[in-house]
Design a protein around this motif. Structure first.
Motif, PDB file in Angstrom:
ATOM      1  N   ARG A 184       0.835  -1.185   0.000  1.00 43.31           N
ATOM      2  CA  ARG A 184       0.000   0.000   0.000  1.00 43.31           C
ATOM      3  C   ARG A 184       0.875   1.242   0.000  1.00 43.31           C
ATOM      4  O   ARG A 184       1.932   1.271   0.640  1.00 43.31           O
ATOM      5  CB  ARG A 184      -0.906  -0.007   1.226  1.00 43.31           C
ATOM      6  N   ASP A 185       0.404   2.263  -0.718  1.00 41.38           N
ATOM      7  CA  ASP A 185       1.103   3.540  -0.741  1.00 41.38           C
ATOM      8  C   ASP A 185       0.032   4.611  -0.645  1.00 41.38           C
ATOM      9  O   ASP A 185      -0.502   5.048  -1.662  1.00 41.38           O
ATOM     10  CB  ASP A 185       1.919   3.668  -2.025  1.00 41.38           C
ATOM     11  N   GLY A 186      -0.305   4.977   0.587  1.00 46.05           N
ATOM     12  CA  GLY A 186      -1.396   5.931   0.783  1.00 46.05           C
ATOM     13  C   GLY A 186      -2.691   5.310   0.326  1.00 46.05           C
ATOM     14  O   GLY A 186      -3.041   4.216   0.739  1.00 46.05           O
ATOM     15  N   LEU A 187      -3.380   6.012  -0.579  1.00 48.36           N
ATOM     16  CA  LEU A 187      -4.643   5.480  -1.091  1.00 48.36           C
ATOM     17  C   LEU A 187      -4.428   4.376  -2.109  1.00 48.36           C
ATOM     18  O   LEU A 187      -5.328   3.604  -2.391  1.00 48.36           O
ATOM     19  CB  LEU A 187      -5.456   6.608  -1.724  1.00 48.36           C
ATOM     20  N   PHE A 188      -3.241   4.322  -2.663  1.00 52.01           N
ATOM     21  CA  PHE A 188      -2.998   3.402  -3.767  1.00 52.01           C
ATOM     22  C   PHE A 188      -2.464   2.061  -3.290  1.00 52.01           C
ATOM     23  O   PHE A 188      -1.858   1.950  -2.227  1.00 52.01           O
ATOM     24  CB  PHE A 188      -2.000   4.023  -4.755  1.00 52.01           C
ATOM     25  N   VAL A 189      -2.683   1.060  -4.098  1.00 47.15           N
ATOM     26  CA  VAL A 189      -2.079  -0.256  -3.852  1.00 47.15           C
ATOM     27  C   VAL A 189      -1.235  -0.582  -5.078  1.00 47.15           C
ATOM     28  O   VAL A 189      -1.727  -0.530  -6.215  1.00 47.15           O
ATOM     29  CB  VAL A 189      -3.128  -1.341  -3.618  1.00 47.15           C
ATOM     30  N   ILE A 190       0.025  -0.868  -4.820  1.00 50.17           N
ATOM     31  CA  ILE A 190       0.961  -1.084  -5.905  1.00 50.17           C
ATOM     32  C   ILE A 190       1.255  -2.573  -6.045  1.00 50.17           C
ATOM     33  O   ILE A 190       1.593  -3.235  -5.065  1.00 50.17           O
ATOM     34  CB  ILE A 190       2.264  -0.312  -5.650  1.00 50.17           C
ATOM     35  N   TYR A 191       1.096  -3.041  -7.245  1.00 48.81           N
ATOM     36  CA  TYR A 191       1.345  -4.459  -7.537  1.00 48.81           C
ATOM     37  C   TYR A 191       2.640  -4.597  -8.322  1.00 48.81           C
ATOM     38  O   TYR A 191       2.992  -3.735  -9.118  1.00 48.81           O
ATOM     39  CB  TYR A 191       0.190  -5.054  -8.341  1.00 48.81           C
ATOM     40  N   GLU A 192       3.320  -5.732  -8.083  1.00 51.37           N
ATOM     41  CA  GLU A 192       4.532  -5.994  -8.851  1.00 51.37           C
ATOM     42  C   GLU A 192       4.756  -7.495  -8.991  1.00 51.37           C
ATOM     43  O   GLU A 192       4.276  -8.281  -8.170  1.00 51.37           O
ATOM     44  CB  GLU A 192       5.701  -5.279  -8.174  1.00 51.37           C
ATOM     45  N   VAL A 193       5.414  -7.884 -10.064  1.00 49.32           N
ATOM     46  CA  VAL A 193       5.650  -9.299 -10.317  1.00 49.32           C
ATOM     47  C   VAL A 193       6.513  -9.883  -9.202  1.00 49.32           C
ATOM     48  O   VAL A 193       7.540  -9.303  -8.848  1.00 49.32           O
ATOM     49  CB  VAL A 193       6.343  -9.501 -11.681  1.00 49.32           C
ATOM     50  N   ALA A 194       6.087 -11.010  -8.644  1.00 48.50           N
ATOM     51  CA  ALA A 194       6.808 -11.600  -7.522  1.00 48.50           C
ATOM     52  C   ALA A 194       7.920 -12.527  -7.996  1.00 48.50           C
ATOM     53  O   ALA A 194       8.962 -12.631  -7.369  1.00 48.50           O
ATOM     54  CB  ALA A 194       5.843 -12.367  -6.627  1.00 48.50           C
ATOM     55  N   ASP A 195       7.678 -13.178  -9.124  1.00 49.16           N
ATOM     56  CA  ASP A 195       8.597 -14.221  -9.560  1.00 49.16           C
ATOM     57  C   ASP A 195       8.690 -14.155 -11.089  1.00 49.16           C
ATOM     58  O   ASP A 195       7.809 -14.603 -11.806  1.00 49.16           O
ATOM     59  CB  ASP A 195       8.048 -15.584  -9.116  1.00 49.16           C
ATOM     60  N   HIS A 196       9.784 -13.571 -11.557  1.00 47.81           N
ATOM     61  CA  HIS A 196       9.889 -13.312 -12.999  1.00 47.81           C
ATOM     62  C   HIS A 196      10.009 -14.596 -13.828  1.00 47.81           C
ATOM     63  O   HIS A 196       9.951 -14.547 -15.054  1.00 47.81           O
ATOM     64  CB  HIS A 196      11.047 -12.354 -13.283  1.00 47.81           C
ATOM     65  N   SER A 197      10.164 -15.727 -13.148  1.00 47.17           N
ATOM     66  CA  SER A 197      10.238 -16.965 -13.913  1.00 47.17           C
ATOM     67  C   SER A 197       8.921 -17.259 -14.617  1.00 47.17           C
ATOM     68  O   SER A 197       8.853 -18.118 -15.504  1.00 47.17           O
ATOM     69  CB  SER A 197      10.623 -18.135 -13.004  1.00 47.17           C
ATOM     70  N   VAL A 198       7.880 -16.533 -14.246  1.00 43.28           N
ATOM     71  CA  VAL A 198       6.608 -16.726 -14.942  1.00 43.28           C
ATOM     72  C   VAL A 198       6.752 -16.366 -16.429  1.00 43.28           C
ATOM     73  O   VAL A 198       6.088 -16.947 -17.288  1.00 43.28           O
ATOM     74  CB  VAL A 198       5.487 -15.889 -14.278  1.00 43.28           C
ATOM     75  N   PHE A 199       7.651 -15.445 -16.720  1.00 37.39           N
ATOM     76  CA  PHE A 199       7.839 -15.065 -18.128  1.00 37.39           C
ATOM     77  C   PHE A 199       8.595 -16.153 -18.891  1.00 37.39           C
ATOM     78  O   PHE A 199       8.391 -16.320 -20.091  1.00 37.39           O
ATOM     79  CB  PHE A 199       8.538 -13.711 -18.220  1.00 37.39           C
ATOM     80  N   THR A 200       9.448 -16.862 -18.180  1.00 40.16           N
ATOM     81  CA  THR A 200      10.091 -18.033 -18.791  1.00 40.16           C
ATOM     82  C   THR A 200       9.034 -19.059 -19.190  1.00 40.16           C
ATOM     83  O   THR A 200       9.075 -19.632 -20.286  1.00 40.16           O
ATOM     84  CB  THR A 200      11.073 -18.667 -17.792  1.00 40.16           C
ATOM     85  N   LEU A 201       8.092 -19.275 -18.283  1.00 40.99           N
ATOM     86  CA  LEU A 201       6.987 -20.180 -18.583  1.00 40.99           C
ATOM     87  C   LEU A 201       6.262 -19.765 -19.853  1.00 40.99           C
ATOM     88  O   LEU A 201       5.997 -20.578 -20.740  1.00 40.99           O
ATOM     89  CB  LEU A 201       5.974 -20.171 -17.440  1.00 40.99           C
ATOM     90  N   CYS A 202       5.924 -18.488 -19.922  1.00 38.41           N
ATOM     91  CA  CYS A 202       5.176 -17.980 -21.075  1.00 38.41           C
ATOM     92  C   CYS A 202       5.983 -18.131 -22.353  1.00 38.41           C
ATOM     93  O   CYS A 202       5.442 -18.506 -23.399  1.00 38.41           O
ATOM     94  CB  CYS A 202       4.786 -16.527 -20.851  1.00 38.41           C
ATOM     95  N   ASP A 203       7.275 -17.853 -22.257  1.00 41.80           N
ATOM     96  CA  ASP A 203       8.118 -17.978 -23.449  1.00 41.80           C
ATOM     97  C   ASP A 203       8.181 -19.424 -23.922  1.00 41.80           C
ATOM     98  O   ASP A 203       8.096 -19.705 -25.120  1.00 41.80           O
ATOM     99  CB  ASP A 203       9.530 -17.454 -23.163  1.00 41.80           C
ATOM    100  N   LEU A 204       8.327 -20.348 -22.973  1.00 37.66           N
ATOM    101  CA  LEU A 204       8.319 -21.771 -23.327  1.00 37.66           C
ATOM    102  C   LEU A 204       7.012 -22.148 -24.025  1.00 37.66           C
ATOM    103  O   LEU A 204       7.000 -22.864 -25.025  1.00 37.66           O
ATOM    104  CB  LEU A 204       8.481 -22.623 -22.070  1.00 37.66           C
ATOM    105  N   MET A 205       5.924 -21.655 -23.451  1.00 31.16           N
ATOM    106  CA  MET A 205       4.618 -21.965 -24.013  1.00 31.16           C
ATOM    107  C   MET A 205       4.507 -21.433 -25.444  1.00 31.16           C
ATOM    108  O   MET A 205       3.962 -22.105 -26.326  1.00 31.16           O
ATOM    109  CB  MET A 205       3.546 -21.350 -23.128  1.00 31.16           C
ATOM    110  N   CYS A 206       5.012 -20.221 -25.649  1.00 33.29           N
ATOM    111  CA  CYS A 206       4.996 -19.644 -26.996  1.00 33.29           C
ATOM    112  C   CYS A 206       5.812 -20.501 -27.964  1.00 33.29           C
ATOM    113  O   CYS A 206       5.408 -20.713 -29.105  1.00 33.29           O
ATOM    114  CB  CYS A 206       5.547 -18.225 -26.979  1.00 33.29           C
ATOM    115  N   GLY A 207       6.953 -20.980 -27.493  1.00 30.57           N
ATOM    116  CA  GLY A 207       7.794 -21.831 -28.335  1.00 30.57           C
ATOM    117  C   GLY A 207       7.060 -23.096 -28.760  1.00 30.57           C
ATOM    118  O   GLY A 207       7.065 -23.463 -29.937  1.00 30.57           O
ATOM    119  N   GLN A 208       6.401 -23.740 -27.804  1.00 28.41           N
ATOM    120  CA  GLN A 208       5.610 -24.936 -28.122  1.00 28.41           C
ATOM    121  C   GLN A 208       4.548 -24.607 -29.148  1.00 28.41           C
ATOM    122  O   GLN A 208       4.324 -25.343 -30.114  1.00 28.41           O
ATOM    123  CB  GLN A 208       4.912 -25.448 -26.865  1.00 28.41           C
ATOM    124  N   LEU A 209       3.896 -23.491 -28.911  1.00 29.52           N
ATOM    125  CA  LEU A 209       2.823 -23.032 -29.795  1.00 29.52           C
ATOM    126  C   LEU A 209       3.320 -22.907 -31.225  1.00 29.52           C
ATOM    127  O   LEU A 209       2.700 -23.390 -32.174  1.00 29.52           O
ATOM    128  CB  LEU A 209       2.323 -21.684 -29.285  1.00 29.52           C
TER     129      LEU A 209
END
Lengths: 111, 111
Positions: free
Chosen positions: A71-96
DNA sequence: TCTCTATATAACTACATAGAAATATGAAAT
DNA sequence: ATTTCATATTTCTATGTAGTTATATAGAGA
């Protein structure tokens, strides 16, 4: 001849994680967060999702540990916790791509 | 500040592939095929799924290009088409473990 | 306190799909 | 041809969940 059976519980939790990534809206959220943290209002703008719907997707991503929030005042800030999720997506794209290519070849053989 | 938007179509097809992996039954089928090809009857025995249900899951895996099939007399033999699917699963397991560990730490801080 | 803004949650509808039972297809054997 | 066995498909029901609208919560400021 059969393979060592994985515990049903293991299969369930892994499948559940794949399910979290099986929504275009959530993939888009992750993609928007790829460059860095954003608050909810920025994500609404970036994705075009309405507030309630986006919030639900964010809860799901957070419960799965794909994003962190603070939380940052009124706002809630989100951020990627584990960038390996993009590795997953890239692998999936390759299979595709390989699958698509194979299909095209198959079609050529039929003609 | 926003990231390059991926085409909605791209997000859809990638999400659709994740959805195919989001069922414990299908993950189990893939796991059973990890060591080598099996026919449907062997898969029924190995997974405990009933015939109609297993057949449906096999069609879905085949349509997604995750498995190949060939006929051998009365039998139909299925085999993993792209072993990189196991890389995906391993990555997912890794994320899962990190997430679980993080949650445990979080709980410790609360006590 | 009350108000305003940002985000979360509840309640609802609509749709997708897993599982089961029944039936159909297709290949071998008699 | 018909019977038998393996697999696929159809049909149905039940459940889960995405999206929407309305409402609730939480923090900041007057």
């Amino acid at each position: 001849m059969s393979h060592k059976p994985l515990a049903p519980e293991t299969l369930r939790v892994v499948a559940q994680r794949f399910k979290i990534l099986s929504e275009p809206a959530r993939l888009e959220v992750l993609n928007m967060l790829r460059k860095g943290p954003l608050n909810v209002s920025e994500l609404i703008e970036a994705t075009g999702l309405n507030q309630a719907n986006l919030s639900k997707h964010l809860q799901i991503l957070h419960a799965g540990g794909f994003v962190m929030r603070r939380r940052d005042g009124l706002f809630v800030i989100y951020e990627v916790a584990d960038h390996s999720v993009f590795t997953l997506c890239d692998l999936m794209c390759g299979q595709l791509k390989r699958h698509a290519t194979a299909q095209v070849k198959q079609l050529r053989m039929v003609r």
